[in-house]
Design an enzyme around this catalytic site. Sequence first.
Site, PDB file in Angstrom:
ATOM      1  N   ARG A  31      68.001  65.572  -2.815  1.00  0.00           N
ATOM      2  CA  ARG A  31      68.269  66.629  -3.804  1.00  0.00           C
ATOM      3  C   ARG A  31      67.107  66.767  -4.788  1.00  0.00           C
ATOM      4  NH1 ARG A  31      71.797  66.712  -8.712  1.00  0.00           N
ATOM      5  NH2 ARG A  31      72.544  68.855  -8.975  1.00  0.00           N
ATOM      6  N   HIS A  61      65.302  70.237  -5.742  1.00  0.00           N
ATOM      7  CA  HIS A  61      65.255  70.738  -7.115  1.00  0.00           C
ATOM      8  C   HIS A  61      63.825  70.837  -7.643  1.00  0.00           C
ATOM      9  CE1 HIS A  61      69.630  70.554  -8.616  1.00  0.00           C
ATOM     10  NE2 HIS A  61      69.630  70.644  -7.297  1.00  0.00           N
ATOM     11  N   ASN A 101      70.375  69.888 -13.611  1.00  0.00           N
ATOM     12  CA  ASN A 101      69.757  68.589 -13.310  1.00  0.00           C
ATOM     13  C   ASN A 101      70.339  67.420 -14.104  1.00  0.00           C
ATOM     14  OD1 ASN A 101      67.941  69.686 -11.437  1.00  0.00           O
ATOM     15  ND2 ASN A 101      66.469  70.194 -13.032  1.00  0.00           N
ATOM     16  N   HIS A 151      74.669  68.753   1.907  1.00  0.00           N
ATOM     17  CA  HIS A 151      75.882  68.401   1.173  1.00  0.00           C
ATOM     18  C   HIS A 151      76.759  67.422   1.947  1.00  0.00           C
ATOM     19  CE1 HIS A 151      75.906  72.211  -1.614  1.00  0.00           C
ATOM     20  NE2 HIS A 151      74.938  71.349  -1.899  1.00  0.00           N
ATOM     21  N   THR A 152      76.357  67.083   3.139  1.00  0.00           N
ATOM     22  CA  THR A 152      77.114  66.093   3.902  1.00  0.00           C
ATOM     23  C   THR A 152      76.938  64.697   3.335  1.00  0.00           C
ATOM     24  OG1 THR A 152      77.616  65.351   6.155  1.00  0.00           O
ATOM     25  CG2 THR A 152      75.306  65.560   5.587  1.00  0.00           C
ATOM     26  N   ASP A 169      81.363  65.289   0.935  1.00  0.00           N
ATOM     27  CA  ASP A 169      81.934  65.188   2.277  1.00  0.00           C
ATOM     28  C   ASP A 169      82.860  63.970   2.261  1.00  0.00           C
ATOM     29  OD1 ASP A 169      82.544  64.524   4.889  1.00  0.00           O
ATOM     30  OD2 ASP A 169      80.495  64.689   5.641  1.00  0.00           O
TER      31      ASP A 169
END
Length: 354
Positions: free
Chosen positions: A63, A67, A94, A193-194, A244
Amino acid sequence: MDRVVAAVVALVVVVCLRLPAVAHGQLQVGFYNTSCPNAESLVQQAVASAFANDSGIAAGLIRLHFHDCFVRGCDASVLLVSANGTAERDAPPNKPSLRGFEVIDAAKAAVEKSCARTVSCADIVAFAARDSINLTGQASYQVPSGRRDGNVSLDQDARDNLPPPTFTAQQLVDRFANKTLTAEEMVILSGAHTVGRSFCSSFLPRIWNNTTSIVDTGLSPAYATLLQTLCPSTPNANTTTAIDPSTPAVLDNNYYKLLSLNLGLFFSDNQLRTNATLNTSVNSFSANETLWKEKFVAAMVKMGNIEVLTGTQGQIRLNCSVVNNGSTSVAAPGIEMAHLYPGSTASIDNIATT
């Protein structure tokens, strides 16, 4: 004969036109093979060490790269610290959720000890994301490098460029298109996103209307009830849950399988399912994990090329959280210069290169 000469001249012109781009340092695999041959292995060791103590750090580092790249390009601007709290890392998208800074610092320290003033923080972030993907999903790939570090970090830039979890399908497509990424690549990268966790605040509107229980129609009622138990209408600010819930520490295609069951945690996740075009990709990746992983690493490489600084642009920071002392820069209007840090670096709030 004249045609042959003309063709040769044309070829020389084309080659010459291409030379400046190469000379100015376009990203390339193995960029540090000569100048710092153990750079990538040192970063990998730092990531592996952190992962051994906390497997969740891998999601944070993936991530972190995302970002960084979506705000001013992949220039490590997300790592800069502002004494007055107005840098990218201070922005709501953030703070406090972004993590992994200490791993980047550890990797940078190891690299500086081996090859001083050579490897950029931006490249370390990209290497760390790749190593995190390999640790969680056994999907390795080569990272083109040669990025340089930026000198500007503004919280408003993060607010303006990072897609929030409340975005609609069209807003997501548009935001990624602004970064030269296709709608399919948006769906592919959303698969990250898993792994990882989310604060309640990111999905609270889907399960509560002030203090009244509600259920977003795109959310399974049973899942919503579970989330309401975890996150009351006024939740503890530090409460998190796995994005998840089935395989939270494994980078796999389970994210796409959950979407079809109305188990996407964020409103933006569910948008991938309700949009017919995007849902075609969702179904494809749900049925074929190998296909998704192949496209995921390719999309990560492409994302890592967003608005990069190369050649003599930017700088190679000695400390990833502050710009180098003595860099050619001035304070932005209304921003005061902060104190000097030890080690020939300076903390400068939101500077702009002259």
